[in-house]
Design a protein around this motif. Sequence first.
Motif, PDB file in Angstrom:
ATOM      1  N   GLN A   1      44.970 138.485   3.040  1.00 31.22           N
ATOM      2  CA  GLN A   1      45.441 137.033   2.804  1.00 31.22           C
ATOM      3  C   GLN A   1      46.493 136.693   3.977  1.00 31.22           C
ATOM      4  O   GLN A   1      47.309 137.574   4.349  1.00 31.22           O
ATOM      5  CB  GLN A   1      46.198 136.837   1.531  1.00 31.22           C
ATOM      6  CG  GLN A   1      45.333 137.191   0.224  1.00 31.22           C
ATOM      7  CD  GLN A   1      46.224 136.872  -1.076  1.00 31.22           C
ATOM      8  OE1 GLN A   1      45.863 135.846  -1.676  1.00 31.22           O
ATOM      9  NE2 GLN A   1      47.058 137.968  -1.475  1.00 31.22           N
TER      10      GLN A   1
ATOM     11  N   ASN B   1      36.651 136.968   9.005  1.00 31.63           N
ATOM     12  CA  ASN B   1      35.965 136.233   7.901  1.00 31.63           C
ATOM     13  C   ASN B   1      36.311 136.854   6.544  1.00 31.63           C
ATOM     14  O   ASN B   1      36.262 136.217   5.689  1.00 31.63           O
ATOM     15  CB  ASN B   1      34.679 136.661   8.198  1.00 31.63           C
ATOM     16  CG  ASN B   1      33.956 135.888   9.520  1.00 31.63           C
ATOM     17  OD1 ASN B   1      34.608 134.884   9.869  1.00 31.63           O
ATOM     18  ND2 ASN B   1      32.917 136.411   9.987  1.00 31.63           N
TER      19      ASN B   1
ATOM     20  N   MET C   1      41.717 135.431   3.595  1.00 36.77           N
ATOM     21  CA  MET C   1      41.861 133.920   2.918  1.00 36.77           C
ATOM     22  C   MET C   1      42.769 133.174   3.715  1.00 36.77           C
ATOM     23  O   MET C   1      44.098 133.846   3.968  1.00 36.77           O
ATOM     24  CB  MET C   1      42.246 134.225   1.469  1.00 36.77           C
ATOM     25  CG  MET C   1      42.808 132.792   1.006  1.00 36.77           C
ATOM     26  SD  MET C   1      41.691 131.525   1.059  1.00 36.77           S
ATOM     27  CE  MET C   1      40.122 131.764  -0.012  1.00 36.77           C
TER      28      MET C   1
ATOM     29  N   GLU D   1      34.896 128.188   6.088  1.00 36.16           N
ATOM     30  CA  GLU D   1      34.910 128.352   4.530  1.00 36.16           C
ATOM     31  C   GLU D   1      36.227 128.965   3.999  1.00 36.16           C
ATOM     32  O   GLU D   1      36.654 128.624   2.812  1.00 36.16           O
ATOM     33  CB  GLU D   1      33.714 128.818   4.061  1.00 36.16           C
ATOM     34  CG  GLU D   1      32.515 127.935   4.130  1.00 36.16           C
ATOM     35  CD  GLU D   1      31.113 128.591   3.483  1.00 36.16           C
ATOM     36  OE1 GLU D   1      31.264 129.763   2.689  1.00 36.16           O
ATOM     37  OE2 GLU D   1      30.314 127.899   3.491  1.00 36.16           O
ATOM     38  N   ASN D   2      36.810 130.070   4.838  1.00 35.99           N
ATOM     39  CA  ASN D   2      37.933 130.761   4.306  1.00 35.99           C
ATOM     40  C   ASN D   2      39.163 130.124   4.743  1.00 35.99           C
ATOM     41  O   ASN D   2      40.159 130.716   4.561  1.00 35.99           O
ATOM     42  CB  ASN D   2      37.809 132.289   4.867  1.00 35.99           C
ATOM     43  CG  ASN D   2      37.769 132.140   6.513  1.00 35.99           C
ATOM     44  OD1 ASN D   2      37.592 131.299   7.177  1.00 35.99           O
ATOM     45  ND2 ASN D   2      38.370 133.291   7.131  1.00 35.99           N
TER      46      ASN D   2
END
Length: 278
Positions: free
Chosen positions: A87, A107, A110, A136-137
């Motif tokens: 993260q 990838n 987050m 997307e992340n």
Amino acid sequence: MNKDAASSTAVGAAMLRAAHQVIDGEYKLLDDPIILKLIGEDAVAHICERRNDFYFPGILAMRTHIVLRSRYAEDCLKDAYDAGVDQFLILGAGMDTFAYRQPEWANGLMIVEADHPASQVNKLEHLTDAGIAIPENVSFVKVDLEQDALAEIFKNSKLNLNKPVFVACLGVLVYLTKDAIAKIFKFVGGLPKGTEFVFTASQKRTGPWSAKVAERVAKAGEPWISHFDFDEMEKQLKKSGFSQVIFVSPAESKKRYFTGAKLRIPPPQRCSLVRVIV
């Protein structure tokens, strides 16, 4: 800072980061082609037309500072990811571009960009205008670092606060009050073991260049507020929950990034990077 306006200093930092890509030749401390798209063709043309200005000693030192802080934070992020931290929270994200040029290993991250609402809207408009897709992340959180309760804000984000987080806060603390900074230290220091935090901290400087820049940013509505004594800061950080406090010296930066490199920007002369671990 004007709560209704985007940060002008964030845009200025983006220009200095872009200058490294445009005028410093083949060898880069930070390879960031996305910043050129983000600031736009007119800004790039301005850099090319005024290239000599970007080699004035004070501006050159600031360019080193801005590029080095991102490179160091991203290197530490990779080490943390390899150790299992998945993260990444960017506090005061500004025009940071990591999320839009992320390497394949990232990838699995987050990524949460957190910033003042007006600055975040400005960033998103630049991304849209440049045709830069949002991976997307990546997600966004609106936050007022002076006013908001950070635990409450990020509890409702995509971050899992029960897992370690890598946090970066670059070029931000100097614009915040000491109370807001203490709140950030307490929040990050209260995250699970394995959390890391890389940030920049300014020591009080004297001299005509520093005075000139301080006056300029104050007129822009973003005055420098907080400077630090590093001995006192270390005590504060350890009280906030951090077990390790690392001040990155100019000698360490020079050895790690500049010795033997063919860079046109000079090594830093002052310590401004701090890495702490819960």
